[in-house]
Scaffold this active site. Sequence first.
Site, PDB file in Angstrom:
ATOM      1  N   ASP A  57       0.797  -1.225   0.000  1.00  0.00           N
ATOM      2  CA  ASP A  57       0.000   0.000   0.000  1.00  0.00           C
ATOM      3  C   ASP A  57       0.832   1.280   0.000  1.00  0.00           C
ATOM      4  O   ASP A  57       1.923   1.345   0.561  1.00  0.00           O
ATOM      5  CB  ASP A  57      -0.979   0.020   1.185  1.00  0.00           C
ATOM      6  CG  ASP A  57      -0.323  -0.296   2.525  1.00  0.00           C
ATOM      7  OD1 ASP A  57       0.700  -0.997   2.543  1.00  0.00           O
ATOM      8  OD2 ASP A  57      -0.856   0.157   3.557  1.00  0.00           O
ATOM      9  N   GLU A  83      -0.430  -2.398   5.225  1.00  0.00           N
ATOM     10  CA  GLU A  83       0.543  -2.275   6.314  1.00  0.00           C
ATOM     11  C   GLU A  83       0.432  -0.916   6.979  1.00  0.00           C
ATOM     12  O   GLU A  83       0.614  -0.792   8.200  1.00  0.00           O
ATOM     13  CB  GLU A  83       1.962  -2.491   5.773  1.00  0.00           C
ATOM     14  CG  GLU A  83       3.052  -2.496   6.852  1.00  0.00           C
ATOM     15  CD  GLU A  83       3.496  -1.103   7.272  1.00  0.00           C
ATOM     16  OE1 GLU A  83       3.844  -0.924   8.460  1.00  0.00           O
ATOM     17  OE2 GLU A  83       3.479  -0.179   6.418  1.00  0.00           O
ATOM     18  N   GLU A  84       0.119   0.109   6.192  1.00  0.00           N
ATOM     19  CA  GLU A  84       0.056   1.458   6.753  1.00  0.00           C
ATOM     20  C   GLU A  84      -1.078   1.603   7.763  1.00  0.00           C
ATOM     21  O   GLU A  84      -1.021   2.480   8.631  1.00  0.00           O
ATOM     22  CB  GLU A  84      -0.107   2.491   5.632  1.00  0.00           C
ATOM     23  CG  GLU A  84       1.050   2.554   4.650  1.00  0.00           C
ATOM     24  CD  GLU A  84       2.362   2.983   5.279  1.00  0.00           C
ATOM     25  OE1 GLU A  84       2.362   3.397   6.465  1.00  0.00           O
ATOM     26  OE2 GLU A  84       3.403   2.901   4.605  1.00  0.00           O
TER      27      GLU A  84
END
Length: 442
Positions: A98, A165-166
């Site tokens: 992402d 992941e963010e």
Amino acid sequence: MFKKILATGAALAAFSSPVQANELREAVTGDMPELMELYRDLHANPELSFQEVETAAKLAKRVRALGFEVTEQVGQTGVVAVMRNGEGPTVMLRADMDGLPVIEQTGLPYASKRTAIPASGVETGVMHACGHDTHMTAWIGAAQLLSERKDEWSGTLVMILQPAEELGEGALAMLEDGLFERFPKPDYVLGFHDAAQFPAGMIGYSPGFALANVDSVDITIPGIGGHGAYPHTTKDPVVLGSAIVMKLQTLVSRESSPLDPAVVTVGSFRAGAKHNIISDEAKLQITVRSYTDESRQLLLDGIARIAKGEAIAAGMPDDKMPTVTVQDPYTPATYNSPEFTEDVMAGFRERFGDKRVMKVPSVMGGEDFGQFLRADPDNIKSLIFWVGGVPAEDFAKAQAGEADLPSLHSPFWAPDAEKIVSTATEAMTAATLDILAPQAGS
């Protein structure tokens, strides 16, 4: 420490010249033109968390062509690619996909012009400001090399592209969607992250805790509003909120062990809308960082206790106690299995040389890579390492005090992508080949 070590010309030169020539490095060099073309495409076309549809499809097609068994839409937009190659351990290589809601300002010819709508509902520019484009490119590079070298390893290779992941949610989403039940469960998990504080081509590692638990905590503080000229008729939530903010500092300074790192940062304090009105509510937003589960619980319990205690001291009635909400899920700390980490780094030192491979301090940033180890801590060994991305010229200027370096998540982060991709591709491939090396007599 690093400034003194890396500021010398000899040390900087070490990052641009290999310690020794080797066949694997030559193969990486041969693949770099194609990989850099892929990198530029990924950089120009980022997608936000859980929106990585085009990215996932594009890379899934590539690994499918390499002979992997590929499953898409794992954990919403994640990809799992499996290659079975005889008896032996199972190794999982992970890359995250992402981008971030950041308007790119690097000036690169392939800069992102993409826009998207995140959860906030407000359209924004999108950028790979955290370098996940380098992660995915090196992941493809390693997949290509390992598929070409099946005669050099024995076991099972599981390669995953992780979403979100963010948000700190993608790894858990894949696990909850059966990552370790539907596909071979790994004995070893490997990943890397580009670094905006180290020179391009450096490899950094931290045995044990490498990244922190990350909790987001919201406190809503009720008050009794009124006219600013008559404060005695009110219960001011700004004063109460200020008392809470100051008391929270003692959680780290007086309740946490000095040897157990912890952070409690109030990032937002919102209340009121006019000079002469005492508000009837205040809101705090807090980020809480820790390493161990015990330290995390101490901090969270302390926040709830302090909020209630300060409200009681301020004379707030029972029906107007502050509400403390801890966002769930949280991002757990990332722990590098110490012996496994040192074994891998010993191989890296032999391959890249001592000057390019360095033990570095742990950080209080977060990474949901730690979820994979936590899913089965007794049977999995895990390692995430750093690959420096600062261009040599920029790093030299920063060392001389002539320039400031942009951080990860900055709209100006423009790493030396070629150095990151070539180093990480070789490192991930070499580590996997070492782990899956056929045993004598097998």
